[in-house]
Design an enzyme around this catalytic site. Structure first.
Site, mmCIF file in Angstrom:
data_model
loop_
_atom_site.group_PDB
_atom_site.id
_atom_site.type_symbol
_atom_site.label_atom_id
_atom_site.label_comp_id
_atom_site.label_asym_id
_atom_site.label_seq_id
_atom_site.Cartn_x
_atom_site.Cartn_y
_atom_site.Cartn_z
ATOM 1 C CG HIS A 506 3.756 6.521 -5.387
ATOM 2 N ND1 HIS A 506 4.005 7.478 -6.325
ATOM 3 C CD2 HIS A 506 2.513 6.778 -4.912
ATOM 4 C CE1 HIS A 506 2.961 8.290 -6.422
ATOM 5 N NE2 HIS A 506 2.048 7.886 -5.564
HETATM 6 C C1 LIG Z 1 -1.225 11.334 0.135
HETATM 7 C C2 LIG Z 1 -1.178 10.349 -0.991
HETATM 8 C C3 LIG Z 1 -1.406 10.773 -2.300
HETATM 9 C C4 LIG Z 1 -1.375 9.849 -3.346
HETATM 10 N N1 LIG Z 1 -1.636 10.283 -4.618
HETATM 11 C C5 LIG Z 1 -1.588 9.418 -5.659
HETATM 12 C C6 LIG Z 1 -1.858 9.853 -6.986
HETATM 13 O O1 LIG Z 1 -2.184 10.999 -7.228
HETATM 14 N N2 LIG Z 1 -1.753 8.946 -8.003
HETATM 15 C C7 LIG Z 1 -1.411 7.649 -7.770
HETATM 16 O O2 LIG Z 1 -1.315 6.883 -8.740
HETATM 17 N N3 LIG Z 1 -1.180 7.211 -6.510
HETATM 18 C C8 LIG Z 1 -1.272 8.059 -5.447
HETATM 19 N N4 LIG Z 1 -1.060 7.610 -4.175
HETATM 20 C C9 LIG Z 1 -0.859 6.168 -3.986
HETATM 21 C C10 LIG Z 1 -2.212 5.470 -3.891
HETATM 22 O O3 LIG Z 1 -2.903 5.963 -2.794
HETATM 23 C C11 LIG Z 1 -2.000 3.962 -3.770
HETATM 24 O O4 LIG Z 1 -1.252 3.498 -4.884
HETATM 25 C C12 LIG Z 1 -3.334 3.220 -3.757
HETATM 26 O O5 LIG Z 1 -4.191 3.763 -2.808
HETATM 27 C C13 LIG Z 1 -3.078 1.754 -3.477
HETATM 28 O O6 LIG Z 1 -4.308 1.080 -3.472
HETATM 29 P P1 LIG Z 1 -4.432 -0.290 -2.655
HETATM 30 O O7 LIG Z 1 -5.828 -0.734 -2.759
HETATM 31 O O8 LIG Z 1 -3.352 -1.206 -3.099
HETATM 32 O O9 LIG Z 1 -4.060 0.130 -1.154
HETATM 33 P P2 LIG Z 1 -4.840 1.061 -0.125
HETATM 34 O O10 LIG Z 1 -5.723 2.024 -0.801
HETATM 35 O O11 LIG Z 1 -3.854 1.628 0.827
HETATM 36 O O12 LIG Z 1 -5.766 0.040 0.649
HETATM 37 C C14 LIG Z 1 -5.237 -0.944 1.502
HETATM 38 C C15 LIG Z 1 -6.226 -1.175 2.614
HETATM 39 O O13 LIG Z 1 -5.826 -2.323 3.345
HETATM 40 C C16 LIG Z 1 -6.049 -2.095 4.725
HETATM 41 N N5 LIG Z 1 -5.172 -3.006 5.480
HETATM 42 C C17 LIG Z 1 -3.815 -2.996 5.491
HETATM 43 N N6 LIG Z 1 -3.361 -3.966 6.302
HETATM 44 C C18 LIG Z 1 -4.443 -4.607 6.798
HETATM 45 C C19 LIG Z 1 -4.617 -5.708 7.685
HETATM 46 N N7 LIG Z 1 -3.570 -6.357 8.218
HETATM 47 N N8 LIG Z 1 -5.869 -6.091 7.989
HETATM 48 C C20 LIG Z 1 -6.955 -5.455 7.441
HETATM 49 N N9 LIG Z 1 -6.839 -4.400 6.612
HETATM 50 C C21 LIG Z 1 -5.599 -4.002 6.282
HETATM 51 C C22 LIG Z 1 -5.701 -0.631 4.899
HETATM 52 O O14 LIG Z 1 -6.260 -0.104 6.076
HETATM 53 C C23 LIG Z 1 -6.278 -0.039 3.625
HETATM 54 O O15 LIG Z 1 -7.609 0.360 3.792
HETATM 55 C C24 LIG Z 1 -1.096 8.495 -3.096
HETATM 56 C C25 LIG Z 1 -0.873 8.075 -1.779
HETATM 57 C C26 LIG Z 1 -0.918 8.977 -0.732
HETATM 58 C C27 LIG Z 1 -0.716 8.503 0.657
#
Ligand SMILES: Cc1cc2nc3c(=O)[nH]c(=O)nc-3n(C[C@H](O)[C@H](O)[C@H](O)COP(=O)(O)OP(=O)(O)OC[C@H]3O[C@@H](n4cnc5c(N)ncnc54)[C@H](O)[C@@H]3O)c2cc1C
Ligand code: SF4
Length: 585
Positions: A506
């Site tokens: 987070h």
């Molecule tokens: C174990 C765990 C449990 C969690 N549980 C909760 C929960 O219960 N409730 C909650 O609210 N939040 C939870 N979270 C947090 C939640 O996972 C994140 O807030 C959410 O996934 C963020 O979404 P996003 O799309 O911003 O990022 P992400 O889902 O991380 O997606 C980002 C993507 O960008 C890609 N990427 C990054 N850099 C590059 C690059 N340079 N080039 C190409 N691709 C790239 C990554 O590979 C990834 O696939 C948890 C996190 C973890 C790790």
């Protein structure tokens, strides 16, 4: 030399919830979208039989390889930062669907107070209540304006829940009823109710029943398998981008995901983004993907790194307080805001703790945000008190009361005895932003491609410590009321410092949202003030951290941003929101 490809309508970094929602919304409208994802392709089939605790929870198979790219950390500006190389200290998503696949599914809305934190604090307590270095600011949007997008996210992800008795206006109930309850959840709820608090079931993106979302994607009923946090769901029962938005985007025929494609730079002409530069991880060939709209949804560290490396926006300078990019980095840092609380050991009670889901549990919001009166408290914001029935997996479940020897006969006896007789309740607190906690590019360490690592400087303020200590006291009170024979506190010492371990992912801030370009990087459509066709999505746009988990709010803003992108593409471009000067410090 980088090969330039045919222009598309939109190019997106990342395929998590933020990137996935954007891809679905734009492709449904007929726009051609390419998503660049650094990790491998994966589908539900890849998770079948994947209940391997060693592989996923000890070796962190689904997380970013920190030997190739990571974050460096330090606790003050005069220290040399050091790289985080242990995944248990920073669990960052890496493959298709990102961390949004191995998340738990806890789906909480943030509070109206959060979005207007500065003005509501001043209105209730006066400006002098805000500590000197605390850099809270209003977001430029209200809860009521964001509410329809929350509702959209809950329906897409299929959230199972019950209405929070202390919650705020909702346009609709949850799309699914709460998950099954358990005796230990009921014990927590009863104790909290006895103390005059208002417990309710934790909203979960784990399905309480089979559900078809408004895009026509079916998510199956949860099996309570306990292998949820850090795992992909082999039953297709967790709301995640793979079974929802990415599938929806694929069905339109307007979508392409390029896996194993690491984005290294935003190409621009100073006023507009031209496209993204990326490297094919397998061949090493570099490409430029031009697009009318460029979307950064690569999570907080990548978003900030790309902006800083591509020289977009003014980098934040903690000495002068000027600049934006990197400002207001926050999160749920474990030794102050996540894993603190109380563990109770019960001599005469026994539960089935082996089953569970990532978001099975109950919570109390009486101390969240500004729900309690802070007049006589020396901190702002609050904490949530949560009991999770996650399901204990075999390797991770070894809890014994404090003072038990770490090995030998007594350890073994107590370990076996308390195996199904210990429960933990946690205080999750909102670590607030301060002037000296920020992100920038590390001057020493580089990633495997030769680019500087992102550096996090993390400094706890006194109010963060006081808030956390207050939360631990409430956990102790509830655990005692639950009847535990031994209550061990996971406490917060007065002199606690950031221990270079994040544990959660987070992380928030760095490209923060607001009304005023002088104090924010993006507007409330996640559009960069400085570059109108560049949208920066995800937690990087959050000016502070609430005590609630971030993902539902990330999803809600992704829906709002997508709406803005469609308006932008349909019209003549330009900023979607008029900039306003504010009094935010
Ligand atoms: C174990 C765990 C449990 C969690 N549980 C909760 C929960 O219960 N409730 C909650 O609210 N939040 C939870 N979270 C947090 C939640 O996972 C994140 O807030 C959410 O996934 C963020 O979404 P996003 O799309 O911003 O990022 P992400 O889902 O991380 O997606 C980002 C993507 O960008 C890609 N990427 C990054 N850099 C590059 C690059 N340079 N080039 C190409 N691709 C790239 C990554 O590979 C990834 O696939 C948890 C996190 C973890 C790790
Ligand atoms: S607990 Fe439910 S949602 Fe989580 S992985 Fe198991 S079946 Fe899927």
């Amino acid at each position: 030399m980088a090969k330039e490809l045919k222009k598309v309508d939109a190019v997106i970094v990342g395929t998590g919830w933020a990137g996935g929602i954007t891809a679905a919304e734009l492709t449904k409208k007929g726009y051609k979208v390419v998503s660049l994802e650094r990790g491998k392709e994966q589908s539900r089939e890849d998770f079948i039989g994947a209940k391997d605790e060693l592989k996923y929870s000890i070796r962190y198979d689904m997380m970013q390889d920190l030997s190739k790219d990571t974050v460096t950390t330090r606790t003050s500006m005069d220290e040399t930062a050091r790289p985080v190389r242990n995944n248990s200290h920073a669990r960052i998503g890496n493959d298709m669907g990102g961390a949004s696949v191995h998340w738990n599914g806890v789906s909480l809305r943030w509070l109206p107070y959060d979005f207007e934190i500065r003005s509501k604090t001043i209105e209730r307590y006066g400006e002098s209540k805000i500590p000197e270095n605390c850099t809270i600011q209003d977001w430029g949007i209200t809860y009521d304006e964001l509410e329809p997008y929350y509702d959209k996210f809950e329906k897409t992800a299929g959230v199972s829940g019950e209405v929070n008795p202390l919650g705020h206006k909702r346009s609709d109930g949850y799309p699914n009823p709460p998950l099954k309850t358990t005796p230990s959840i009921e014990l927590f709820k009863k104790a909290a109710t006895n103390l005059g608090y208002h417990p309710y079931r934790l909203p979960a993106a784990n399905m309480s029943q089979q559900y078809t979302n408004p895009d026509g994607e079916t998510i199956n009923a949860c099996m309570y398998c306990a292998f949820c946090e850090e795992y992909g769901c082999d039953f297709g029962a967790k709301g995640d981008p793979i079974v929802t938005v990415l599938e929806t985007a694929k069905k339109t025929g307007n979508f392409e995901i390029r896996n194993e494609s690491t984005v290294t730079e935003v190409i621009h002409d100073g006023t507009k983004a031209i496209g993204l530069k990326y490297i094919d991880n397998i061949t090493g060939q570099e490409f430029i993907q031009p697009a009318d709209i460029v979307v950064l949804a690569g999570f907080v560290f990548t978003n900030n790194k790309l902006l800083l490396k591509s020289k977009i926006g003014k980098p934040y300078n903690p000495e002068t307080g000027e600049g934006i990019i990197g400002k207001n980095f926050t999160g749920h840092f474990s030794n102050i805001s996540t894993y603190i609380g109380a563990r109770g050991f019960f001599n005469d009670e026994k539960w089935n703790l082996s089953m569970g889901t990532g978001a099975l549990g109950a919570t109390v919001d009486d101390f969240s945000g500004d729900n309690m009166d802070h007049t006589d408290l020396d901190f702002l914001h609050g904490y949530e008190i949560r009991y999770y029935h996650l399901g204990q997996r075999p390797i991770d479940n070894n809890h014994v009361p404090e003072g038990t020897p770490a090995w030998g006969k007594e350890y073994k006896e107590k370990n076996l005895f308390y195996h199904n007789r210990n429960l933990i309740i946690r205080a999750k607190t909102g670590f607030l932003p301060n002037r000296y906690t920020y992100l920038d590019l590390d001057p020493t360490y580089k990633d495997e491609l030769g680019d500087p690592l992102i550096r996090a400087t993390v400094h706890y303020e006194e109010q963060d410590i006081k808030r956390a200590q207050h939360g631990v006291e409430r956990c102790k009170e509830i655990m005692t009321e639950m009847g535990a024979d031994i209550v061990d506190l996971i406490d917060v010492p007065d002199d606690v410092k950031f221990d270079h371990k994040f544990y959660t992912n987070h992380f928030l801030g760095g490209a923060i949202m607001g009304k005023d370009p002088a104090t924010s990087a993006v507007n409330t459509y996640s559009q960069m003030w400085d570059m109108e066709n560049l949208f920066v999505l995800g937690g990087s746009s959050f000016p502070h951290n609430s005590n609630h988990d971030p993902t539902e709010t990330i999803g809600a803003f992704a829906y709002r941003a997508s709406e803005g992108m469609i308006t932008y593409l349909e019209g003549d471009g330009g900023l979607l929101v008029e900039a306003k000067q504010t009094s935010n410090a």
